[in-house]
Design an enzyme around this catalytic site. Structure first.
Site, mmCIF file in Angstrom:
data_model
loop_
_atom_site.group_PDB
_atom_site.id
_atom_site.type_symbol
_atom_site.label_atom_id
_atom_site.label_comp_id
_atom_site.label_asym_id
_atom_site.label_seq_id
_atom_site.Cartn_x
_atom_site.Cartn_y
_atom_site.Cartn_z
ATOM 1 N N CYS A 14 0.667 12.691 30.432
ATOM 2 C CA CYS A 14 1.831 13.155 29.669
ATOM 3 C C CYS A 14 2.537 14.288 30.398
ATOM 4 O O CYS A 14 2.173 15.460 30.249
ATOM 5 C CB CYS A 14 1.410 13.598 28.267
ATOM 6 S SG CYS A 14 2.792 14.147 27.248
ATOM 7 N N CYS A 51 4.176 16.913 28.178
ATOM 8 C CA CYS A 51 3.219 17.863 27.590
ATOM 9 C C CYS A 51 2.823 18.926 28.603
ATOM 10 O O CYS A 51 2.777 20.118 28.290
ATOM 11 C CB CYS A 51 1.918 17.163 27.181
ATOM 12 S SG CYS A 51 2.090 15.806 26.042
ATOM 13 N N ASP A 52 2.476 18.492 29.803
ATOM 14 C CA ASP A 52 1.724 19.346 30.714
ATOM 15 C C ASP A 52 2.508 19.811 31.941
ATOM 16 O O ASP A 52 1.985 20.582 32.743
ATOM 17 C CB ASP A 52 0.463 18.591 31.192
ATOM 18 C CG ASP A 52 -0.418 18.175 30.020
ATOM 19 O OD1 ASP A 52 -0.319 18.823 28.965
ATOM 20 O OD2 ASP A 52 -1.185 17.216 30.155
#
Lengths: 344, 215
Positions: free
Chosen positions: A154, A157-158
Site C-alpha cells: 500500500c 499508506c506507507d
C-alpha cells in the site's frame, strides 16, 4: 488539503443475541464489496431475509481506491469509499443486516449451511460467496519477515516513510506504475522491477513513468529475495533472460503483482480452478446447489466494479429462484439431489 | 471556511443522531498553534455543533498543563474522547482522511459505553491486572488503518486497564522513528510488542497478553 472519509465500517456490529442464535437466514452473503452488496440490494428488495458478513475491512477493493472513474452513472467519477458506502446504505434501506465479521469456517456439506465467524455461528438456506481477491505476495525469502516493516502492498499508506529514500516497486501493470508515480513524491529513486521487457500498464501511465526522472525500470527481472538485517537493505534479483543475479539497494519494496482470489476457506467444498478461483456457471452457481459465487472471487478476467455488481445481482436473483423451488420445509430432504439435475 | 463539506456534515449529523449518552471532546492545542492544531480544533468544534450530546472543550497544552496531566496528554494536537467516564480513548494528530471514520466510531462507542468485542475478548481483558497502553500508528491515507484503531479503542472502552491512542505518524515523525514505523497500521503494545496491519481481534489479544506476561 484535508479530506474526511466515512467508510462503510461505521456500521455498528451486533453481538450474538437471542435474535441471531438458532435463526436460519434465507441467505448469507460472504463479502461486503460491490458483488456482495449488490447481491444484498437485490435480495433485500426481493424480501429475502439476508445477512451480510462483510469482514473487518468492508467495502472491498473500491474502499482502497482513490477514484472510481468508470462506474456508469457517475460522469465525474467518485471516490471508491464513497461508492461502496452508497452501495451499503442502499442494501440497508432494503432491510439487510450487515455485520463486520471475518468468516473463519464454512460448512456447505450439511443443510442449512453453517458459517462461523470469530464472534458467532450463523445458518442459512443459501450462500453467496463474494469474498473478492487480495494482493498477491511474491513468495520469496524475506518478504514475510519484513512485511509492514519495509515491504508493503500500500503505497498510499506507507509512502510517507520513504522520504528521500530508495524504493522498489515490483510489477508492471496499472497499479504498479500508478503507485510508482505516487512514490516519487516521497522517494528520491523508484525502481520498477518487472519480469517482462514491456509494461502492461495503460499507455498514459507508461508515458508519465518514462518521463519521470526519479523512475527507472529493471526489465526482465524478478525478485529472488528481500535482503536486510533489522530493516530492508535491498533486493536480490535475477534477470530472466541472462540468468544474471544482482543486488539492488533499496530501503523499501512495494509489491503490485496482481491479485489472488480469497478462497482458502472453501477448498474441498467448492470446486476451484487451478488458480484458486471458484468455478461458477453463467447463473453464478457453484458445484454445491444453493451456494453461488459472485465478483472477483470467481472472475480472473475482468475484475471491474460494474462486473462484480452484475454478477452479484445475478447470484441474488438465482438465490430467489432457488428458495422458491426449495422452501425451508423441503430443503433438507430434497435439495441435495433434486436441484443438481437442473441443466447448467 | 468549514472543514466538513455539506455532504459529510449531513452524514455525520445522521450518524450522531442516535447517541445514547453525552460525549466530551477534550482537545489540547496551544497559543501558538502546532501544525494541524488549528484544524483539529476546528474539526472538534464543527462536530460538537452537530449533536446536542457532543461538547467541545479546548485547552492550552502549556497554560493548562495540570489539566493535560490529568487527561495523560503528552503531545498535541490531542483529542480525548470522554463518555460517562474516561475510557482512555485518545487521538493524537488530526483524524482526517480514513481516520475520520475511526473518530466518529469512537464518539459513538464511547457514548454507548459498549465495546463490540467477542465474549473471549471481553473475558481476557477483564482478567488484566496491570495497565496496558496501545498505540496505533496510522496515516490519513491508509484504508487498512481504521479497523486497527477501532479495535484498540474498543479494548480501551471494554477495560479500565487499557488505554489506546491513535497516532498520526506524519505529524509525529520522531515517534515513527522511535517505534520503527515503516508501514501502517502498526500497533505498539506497552512499548514491547507490536502487530503489523489490520490484525483480527484474537491476534491482537494474543499480542496484548504476550506484552503483559513479558513485562
Amino acid at each position: 488539503m484535508f479530506d474526511f472519509k466515512l467508510t462503510p465500517s461505521l456500521q455498528e456490529t451486533q453481538q450474538e443475541t437471542e435474535k441471531t442464535r438458532g435463526r436460519v437466514y434465507d441467505l448469507i452473503v460472504l463479502g461486503g464489496g460491490p458483488a456482495g452488496l449488490t447481491a444484498a440490494i437485490y435480495a433485500g428488495r426481493a424480501r429475502v431475509d439476508t445477512l451480510v458478513l462483510a469482514g473487518s475491512l468492508p467495502g472491498g477493493q473500491p474502499a482502497n481506491t482513490d477514484v472510481v472513474d468508470n462506474f456508469p452513472g457517475f460522469p465525474e467519477g467518485l471516490e471508491g469509499p464513497e461508492l461502496v458506502r452508497r452501495f451499503q446504505s442502499q442494501a440497508e434501506r432494503f432491510g439487510c443486516q450487515i455485520e463486520l465479521e471475518e468468516v473463519v469456517e464454512v460448512d456447505f456439506f450439511s443443510r442449512p449451511f453453517t458459517v462461523r465467524t470469530h464472534r458467532a455461528t450463523y445458518q442459512a438456506l443459501a450462500v453467496i460467496v463474494a469474498t473478492g481477491a487480495s494482493p498477491r505476495r511474491l513468495g520469496v525469502p524475506g518478504e514475510d519477515k519484513f512485511f509492514g516493516r519495509g515491504v508493503s502492498a500500500c503505497a498510499t499508506c506507507d509512502g510517507f516513510f520513504y522520504r528521500d529514500k530508495r524504493v522498489a516497486v515490483v510489477g508492471g501493470g496499472d497499479s504498479a506504475v500508478i503507485e510508482a508515480l505516487f512514490l516519487t513524491r516521497f522517494a528520491r529513486e523508484v525502481v520498477i522491477i518487472h519480469r517482462r521487457d514491456e509494461l502492461r500498464a495503460t499507455q498514459i501511465y507508461q508515458e508519465q513513468a518514462f518521463a519521470n526522472p526519479k523512475i527507472r525500470v529493471a526489465w526482465d527481472t524478478v525478485v529472488e529475495e528481500v535482503l536486510g538485517d533489522q530493516t530492508v537493505s535491498g533486493v536480490r534479483v535475477r534477470n530472466v533472460k541472462t540468468g544474471e543475479m544482482e543486488t539492488i539497494e533499496v530501503d523499501g519494496v512495494f509489491i503490485y503483482v496482481g491479485m489472488d482470489p480469497k478462497t482458502e476457506l472453501f477448498a474441498g467444498q467448492l470446486d476451484l480452478d487451478e488458480w484458486g478461483y471458484i468455478v461458477s456457471d453463467h447463473r453464478q452457481r457453484t458445484n454445491v446447489p444453493g451456494v453461488f459465487a459472485a465478483g472477483d472471487v470467481q472472475d480472473p478476467l475482468y475484475r471491474q466494479v460494474v462486473v462484480a455488481a452484475g454478477t452479484g445481482a445475478v447470484a441474488a436473483m438465482e438465490v430467489e429462484k432457488f428458495l422458491g423451488e426449495y422452501p425451508k420445509s423441503r430443503i433438507d430432504k430434497d435439495v441435495s439431489t433434486a436441484c443438481c439435475e437442473t441443466e447448467l | 471556511m468549514p472543514l466538513l463539506n455539506e455532504e459529510i456534515t449531513a452524514q455525520v449529523k445522521e450518524q450522531l443522531s442516535d447517541l445514547e449518552g453525552p460525549v466530551r471532546l477534550v482537545m489540547f492545542t496551544q497559543e501558538f498553534e502546532c501544525q494541524f492544531c488549528a484544524e483539529t480544533r476546528q474539526l472538534v468544534e464543527e462536530i460538537a455543533a452537530l449533536s446536542d450530546h457532543v461538547t467541545a472543550e479546548v485547552y492550552d497544552f502549556v497554560a493548562d498543563q495540570n489539566r493535560a496531566a490529568e487527561w495523560s496528554i503528552d503531545k498535541i494536537p490531542a483529542i480525548a474522547v470522554i463518555g460517562a467516564q474516561d475510557d482512555g480513548v485518545r487521538f493524537y494528530g488530526i483524524p482526517s482522511g480514513y481516520e475520520f471514520t475511526s473518530f466518529l466510531h469512537a464518539i459513538k462507542t464511547v457514548s454507548s459505553g459498549r465495546a463490540e468485542l467477542s465474549t473471549e475478548g471481553v473475558q481476557a481483558l477483564a482478567e488484566l491486572s496491570e495497565p496496558v497502553h496501545i498505540q496505533v500508528f496510522v496515516t490519513p491515507t491508509c484504508p487498512y488503518c481504521p479497523p486497527a484503531v477501532m479495535l484498540a479503542h474498543q479494548m480501551a472502552i471494554s477495560s479500565p486497564m487499557v488505554r489506546a491512542d491513535m497516532i498520526e505518524a506524519t505529524e509525529f515523525p520522531h515517534l515513527a522513528i522511535k517505534y520503527e514505523v515503516m508501514g501502517v497500521p502498526r500497533t505498539v503494545i506497552n512499548e514491547t510488542t507490536h502487530v503489523e496491519g489490520a490484525a483480527p481481534e484474537p491476534m491482537v489479544l494474543e499480542k496484548l497478553q504476550e506484552a503483559v506476561q513479558g513485562a
